[in-house]
Design a protein around this motif. Structure first.
Motif, PDB file in Angstrom:
ATOM      1  N   THR A  57      17.234  -3.510  11.669  1.00  0.00           N
ATOM      2  CA  THR A  57      17.954  -4.359  11.226  1.00  0.00           C
ATOM      3  C   THR A  57      17.543  -3.745   9.887  1.00  0.00           C
ATOM      4  O   THR A  57      18.036  -4.574   8.655  1.00  0.00           O
ATOM      5  N   PHE A  58      16.367  -3.369   9.801  1.00  0.00           N
ATOM      6  CA  PHE A  58      15.357  -2.635   8.270  1.00  0.00           C
ATOM      7  C   PHE A  58      15.956  -1.367   7.602  1.00  0.00           C
ATOM      8  O   PHE A  58      16.448  -1.316   7.154  1.00  0.00           O
ATOM      9  N   LEU A  59      16.692  -0.857   9.301  1.00  0.00           N
ATOM     10  CA  LEU A  59      17.658   0.519   8.270  1.00  0.00           C
ATOM     11  C   LEU A  59      18.447  -0.004   8.248  1.00  0.00           C
ATOM     12  O   LEU A  59      18.880   0.685   6.795  1.00  0.00           O
ATOM     13  N   LYS A  60      19.707  -1.228   8.564  1.00  0.00           N
ATOM     14  CA  LYS A  60      20.711  -1.738   7.927  1.00  0.00           C
ATOM     15  C   LYS A  60      20.048  -2.166   6.317  1.00  0.00           C
ATOM     16  O   LYS A  60      20.968  -1.791   5.756  1.00  0.00           O
ATOM     17  N   ALA A  61      19.920  -3.135   6.406  1.00  0.00           N
ATOM     18  CA  ALA A  61      19.532  -3.932   5.112  1.00  0.00           C
ATOM     19  C   ALA A  61      18.195  -2.732   3.912  1.00  0.00           C
ATOM     20  O   ALA A  61      19.026  -2.911   3.224  1.00  0.00           O
ATOM     21  N   CYS A  62      18.126  -1.719   4.606  1.00  0.00           N
ATOM     22  CA  CYS A  62      17.610  -0.659   3.104  1.00  0.00           C
ATOM     23  C   CYS A  62      19.125   0.156   3.161  1.00  0.00           C
ATOM     24  O   CYS A  62      19.116   0.462   1.682  1.00  0.00           O
ATOM     25  N   GLY A  63      20.121  -0.202   4.076  1.00  0.00           N
ATOM     26  CA  GLY A  63      21.337   0.651   2.971  1.00  0.00           C
ATOM     27  C   GLY A  63      21.862   2.044   4.308  1.00  0.00           C
ATOM     28  O   GLY A  63      22.410   3.059   3.687  1.00  0.00           O
ATOM     29  N   TYR A  64      21.154   1.981   5.295  1.00  0.00           N
ATOM     30  CA  TYR A  64      21.426   3.211   6.383  1.00  0.00           C
ATOM     31  C   TYR A  64      22.156   3.129   6.891  1.00  0.00           C
ATOM     32  O   TYR A  64      22.679   1.605   7.094  1.00  0.00           O
TER      33      TYR A  64
ATOM     34  N   LEU B 267      12.562  -5.476   4.498  1.00  0.00           N
ATOM     35  CA  LEU B 267      11.463  -6.826   5.070  1.00  0.00           C
ATOM     36  C   LEU B 267      12.030  -7.466   4.676  1.00  0.00           C
ATOM     37  O   LEU B 267      12.129  -8.483   5.742  1.00  0.00           O
ATOM     38  N   SER B 268      12.988  -7.953   4.168  1.00  0.00           N
ATOM     39  CA  SER B 268      13.749  -9.840   4.352  1.00  0.00           C
ATOM     40  C   SER B 268      14.255  -9.833   5.235  1.00  0.00           C
ATOM     41  O   SER B 268      14.071 -10.978   5.935  1.00  0.00           O
ATOM     42  N   ALA B 269      14.630  -8.573   5.494  1.00  0.00           N
ATOM     43  CA  ALA B 269      15.710  -9.097   6.463  1.00  0.00           C
ATOM     44  C   ALA B 269      15.491  -8.867   7.699  1.00  0.00           C
ATOM     45  O   ALA B 269      15.508  -9.601   8.889  1.00  0.00           O
ATOM     46  N   VAL B 270      14.459  -8.055   7.863  1.00  0.00           N
ATOM     47  CA  VAL B 270      13.075  -8.037   9.280  1.00  0.00           C
ATOM     48  C   VAL B 270      12.833  -9.129   9.381  1.00  0.00           C
ATOM     49  O   VAL B 270      12.341  -9.662  10.783  1.00  0.00           O
ATOM     50  N   ILE B 271      11.903  -9.856   8.344  1.00  0.00           N
ATOM     51  CA  ILE B 271      11.219 -11.566   8.513  1.00  0.00           C
ATOM     52  C   ILE B 271      12.096 -12.257   8.628  1.00  0.00           C
ATOM     53  O   ILE B 271      11.466 -13.084   9.926  1.00  0.00           O
ATOM     54  N   THR B 272      13.563 -12.631   8.221  1.00  0.00           N
ATOM     55  CA  THR B 272      14.490 -13.168   8.521  1.00  0.00           C
ATOM     56  C   THR B 272      14.540 -13.237  10.490  1.00  0.00           C
ATOM     57  O   THR B 272      14.815 -14.029  11.324  1.00  0.00           O
ATOM     58  N   TYR B 273      14.587 -11.964  10.903  1.00  0.00           N
ATOM     59  CA  TYR B 273      14.714 -11.786  12.496  1.00  0.00           C
ATOM     60  C   TYR B 273      14.110 -12.009  12.869  1.00  0.00           C
ATOM     61  O   TYR B 273      13.814 -12.780  14.732  1.00  0.00           O
TER      62      TYR B 273
ATOM     63  N   ASP C  82      12.698  -2.025  -4.430  1.00  0.00           N
ATOM     64  CA  ASP C  82      13.854  -3.029  -3.878  1.00  0.00           C
ATOM     65  C   ASP C  82      14.493  -3.132  -2.537  1.00  0.00           C
ATOM     66  O   ASP C  82      15.548  -3.723  -2.137  1.00  0.00           O
ATOM     67  N   VAL C  83      15.070  -1.303  -2.272  1.00  0.00           N
ATOM     68  CA  VAL C  83      15.185  -1.639  -0.888  1.00  0.00           C
ATOM     69  C   VAL C  83      14.456  -1.325   0.165  1.00  0.00           C
ATOM     70  O   VAL C  83      14.942  -2.129   1.356  1.00  0.00           O
ATOM     71  N   LEU C  84      13.100  -1.300   0.076  1.00  0.00           N
ATOM     72  CA  LEU C  84      12.461  -1.238   0.733  1.00  0.00           C
ATOM     73  C   LEU C  84      11.982  -3.245   1.191  1.00  0.00           C
ATOM     74  O   LEU C  84      11.851  -3.519   2.530  1.00  0.00           O
TER      75      LEU C  84
ATOM     76  N   ASN D 129       0.560  -1.136  -0.054  1.00  0.00           N
ATOM     77  CA  ASN D 129      -0.180   0.261   0.271  1.00  0.00           C
ATOM     78  C   ASN D 129       0.831   1.307   0.093  1.00  0.00           C
ATOM     79  O   ASN D 129       0.599   2.438   0.158  1.00  0.00           O
ATOM     80  N   ASN D 130       2.282   0.779  -0.302  1.00  0.00           N
ATOM     81  CA  ASN D 130       3.025   2.346  -0.283  1.00  0.00           C
ATOM     82  C   ASN D 130       3.096   3.018   0.546  1.00  0.00           C
ATOM     83  O   ASN D 130       3.039   4.228   1.376  1.00  0.00           O
ATOM     84  N   GLU D 131       3.070   2.111   2.303  1.00  0.00           N
ATOM     85  CA  GLU D 131       2.922   2.934   3.680  1.00  0.00           C
ATOM     86  C   GLU D 131       4.027   2.392   4.454  1.00  0.00           C
ATOM     87  O   GLU D 131       3.836   2.543   6.053  1.00  0.00           O
ATOM     88  N   LEU D 132       4.999   2.185   3.306  1.00  0.00           N
ATOM     89  CA  LEU D 132       6.558   2.156   4.553  1.00  0.00           C
ATOM     90  C   LEU D 132       7.315   2.789   4.173  1.00  0.00           C
ATOM     91  O   LEU D 132       7.567   3.305   3.047  1.00  0.00           O
ATOM     92  N   HIS D 133       8.068   3.865   5.424  1.00  0.00           N
ATOM     93  CA  HIS D 133       8.795   4.801   4.634  1.00  0.00           C
ATOM     94  C   HIS D 133      10.354   4.663   6.072  1.00  0.00           C
ATOM     95  O   HIS D 133       9.642   4.489   6.924  1.00  0.00           O
ATOM     96  N   PRO D 134      11.232   4.264   5.681  1.00  0.00           N
ATOM     97  CA  PRO D 134      12.066   3.924   6.681  1.00  0.00           C
ATOM     98  C   PRO D 134      12.530   5.027   7.591  1.00  0.00           C
ATOM     99  O   PRO D 134      12.734   5.189   8.968  1.00  0.00           O
ATOM    100  N   GLU D 135      12.412   6.686   7.094  1.00  0.00           N
ATOM    101  CA  GLU D 135      12.485   7.464   7.816  1.00  0.00           C
ATOM    102  C   GLU D 135      11.262   7.818   8.352  1.00  0.00           C
ATOM    103  O   GLU D 135      11.512   9.757   9.538  1.00  0.00           O
ATOM    104  N   CYS D 136      10.809   7.572   8.511  1.00  0.00           N
ATOM    105  CA  CYS D 136       8.974   8.026   9.285  1.00  0.00           C
ATOM    106  C   CYS D 136       8.637   7.241  10.384  1.00  0.00           C
ATOM    107  O   CYS D 136       8.911   5.374  10.287  1.00  0.00           O
TER     108      CYS D 136
END
Length: 151
Positions: free
Chosen positions: A83-90, A114-120, A108-110, A20-27
């Motif tokens: 985990t989420f932020l690191k995997a997104c490249g922050y 998400l893949s890293a978060v779900i693994t964790y 692709d960034v998101l 739903n395009n409601e995912l933003h790493p900085e918010c």
């Protein structure tokens, strides 16, 4: 596969946010933890910096009292977000001078985040990674070893 209620809910919320395009790493309300916590930003008061792994005084109080937020402890929430932020490249903690992706809401960034978060999240619950599709391609005697129903 049997999974916990908290894992099921977290994956559903993250899946919906992604599509739903409601995912933003900085918010703080639309990041991984913000979505897991029903788009609330109160979790940001558990540490002094977005992406930090150290609890502040308030976070330590909640942790020591055994409080959980949608099934997750304050320390787990901070680790999920990191985990989420690191995997997104922050580069952590989140700061305008630190490294960040050029397009933070790129799918692709998101997806990487998400893949890293779900693994964790699966590791936290002691279950196999639900994102691991490699078993679908295992063969034995030139036939699939597993069916989709067994996954």
């Amino acid at each position: 596969m049997n999974t916990s209620n908290r894992l099921e809910l977290a994956i559903k919320k993250l899946y919906n946010a992604f599509h739903n395009n409601e995912l933003h790493p900085e918010c703080c309300m639309q990041c991984a933890v913000g979505n897991i916590l029903d788009n609330k930003d109160s979790w940001k008061h558990l540490s002094d910096h977005h992406g930090a792994l150290e609890l502040n005084y308030l976070g330590s109080v909640h942790q020591n009292l055994g409080r959980k937020f949608n099934g997750y402890t304050p320390l787990e929430l901070l680790q999920i977000e990191a985990t989420f932020l690191k995997a997104c490249g922050y580069q952590l903690p989140l700061h305008y001078k630190n490294k960040k992706p050029k397009h933070p809401t790129d799918k692709d960034v998101l997806f990487n985040g998400l893949s890293a978060v779900i693994t964790y999240l699966c590791e936290l619950d002691g279950v196999s990674n639900v994102m691991d599709y490699t078993k679908l391609f295992e063969v034995s005697n030139e036939k699939p070893r597993y069916t989709l129903d067994e996954m």
